[in-house]
Design a protein around this motif. Sequence first.
Motif, PDB file in Angstrom:
ATOM      1  N   PHE A   1     -29.158  -2.370   0.609  1.00 11.43           N
ATOM      2  CA  PHE A   1     -28.982  -1.156   1.831  1.00 11.43           C
ATOM      3  C   PHE A   1     -28.343  -1.981   3.063  1.00 11.43           C
ATOM      4  CE2 PHE A   1     -32.014   0.926  -0.910  1.00 11.43           C
ATOM      5  CZ  PHE A   1     -31.470   2.099  -1.018  1.00 11.43           C
ATOM      6  N   ARG A   2     -28.175  -3.422   3.076  1.00 12.94           N
ATOM      7  CA  ARG A   2     -27.484  -4.072   4.118  1.00 12.94           C
ATOM      8  C   ARG A   2     -26.375  -3.296   4.935  1.00 12.94           C
ATOM      9  NH1 ARG A   2     -27.332  -9.486   6.437  1.00 12.94           N
ATOM     10  NH2 ARG A   2     -28.376 -10.399   4.715  1.00 12.94           N
ATOM     11  N   PRO A   3     -25.369  -2.788   3.940  1.00 11.84           N
ATOM     12  CA  PRO A   3     -24.428  -2.032   4.631  1.00 11.84           C
ATOM     13  C   PRO A   3     -24.959  -0.788   5.579  1.00 11.84           C
ATOM     14  CG  PRO A   3     -23.693  -2.640   2.509  1.00 11.84           C
ATOM     15  CD  PRO A   3     -25.178  -2.876   2.596  1.00 11.84           C
ATOM     16  N   LEU A   4     -25.833  -0.054   4.972  1.00 11.66           N
ATOM     17  CA  LEU A   4     -26.391   0.977   5.812  1.00 11.66           C
ATOM     18  C   LEU A   4     -27.310   0.632   7.127  1.00 11.66           C
ATOM     19  CD1 LEU A   4     -27.426   3.249   3.059  1.00 11.66           C
ATOM     20  CD2 LEU A   4     -25.458   3.545   4.372  1.00 11.66           C
TER      21      LEU A   4
ATOM     22  N   LYS B   1     -26.135   0.846  11.026  1.00 12.29           N
ATOM     23  CA  LYS B   1     -27.121   1.651  11.775  1.00 12.29           C
ATOM     24  C   LYS B   1     -27.433   3.098  11.281  1.00 12.29           C
ATOM     25  CE  LYS B   1     -28.067   0.660  15.887  1.00 12.29           C
ATOM     26  NZ  LYS B   1     -27.828   0.244  17.280  1.00 12.29           N
ATOM     27  N   ARG B   2     -27.358   3.101   9.797  1.00 14.33           N
ATOM     28  CA  ARG B   2     -27.367   4.696   9.035  1.00 14.33           C
ATOM     29  C   ARG B   2     -28.830   4.786   8.639  1.00 14.33           C
ATOM     30  NH1 ARG B   2     -21.922   7.118   8.450  1.00 14.33           N
ATOM     31  NH2 ARG B   2     -23.413   8.666   7.722  1.00 14.33           N
ATOM     32  N   ILE B   3     -29.652   3.930   8.906  1.00 17.27           N
ATOM     33  CA  ILE B   3     -31.188   4.197   8.559  1.00 17.27           C
ATOM     34  C   ILE B   3     -31.786   4.213   9.955  1.00 17.27           C
ATOM     35  CG2 ILE B   3     -33.092   3.339   7.180  1.00 17.27           C
ATOM     36  CD1 ILE B   3     -31.129   1.826   5.328  1.00 17.27           C
ATOM     37  N   GLU B   4     -32.545   5.226   9.809  1.00 20.92           N
ATOM     38  CA  GLU B   4     -33.108   5.437  11.462  1.00 20.92           C
ATOM     39  C   GLU B   4     -34.772   4.719  11.325  1.00 20.92           C
ATOM     40  OE1 GLU B   4     -34.878   9.211  13.848  1.00 20.92           O
ATOM     41  OE2 GLU B   4     -33.264   9.687  12.497  1.00 20.92           O
TER      42      GLU B   4
END
Length: 142
Positions: free
Chosen positions: A54-57, A61-64
């Motif tokens: 999930f590094r790209p997310l 900053k697409r994971i709150e």
Amino acid sequence: VAAVLRRNARRAGLTDKVVVLERRVDGEPVGCFDEAKFLKADVEGDERLVFESFRPLFAAKRIEWALFEISPTFRADYDRLITDVMACGYEAFAVPDKTCSYLDAWGADPLACLERSRITDPQAYVAALYPGQSNVVFRRLP
């Protein structure tokens, strides 16, 4: 496992809020998403794999919010994991355990208590934790 998660989400009426990410043996993702309110990883030592997946997310900053259960008995590099997530623009906080002096306050309003458990030095935090385990909450910075 994925079928059980989907069934439980359906029974709870949460199918629109739960996404099950599966990986085939060859490593290609079967299902994914491009944004998440909350990501939880309790994978008995493979949290680094979850982060890398999930590094790209995280970087976008697409994971709150994210919660990783860590146990230094499984791995010696959790300080680097915490540092890497923080470097993507996240703050880190320890979820208090049963011995915490402000556990009742945390139970009543955990978000108001976050500052009490901020992790500023991941190496010292993990060293003090050994051989126990902890849940670490990551909050996306504005």
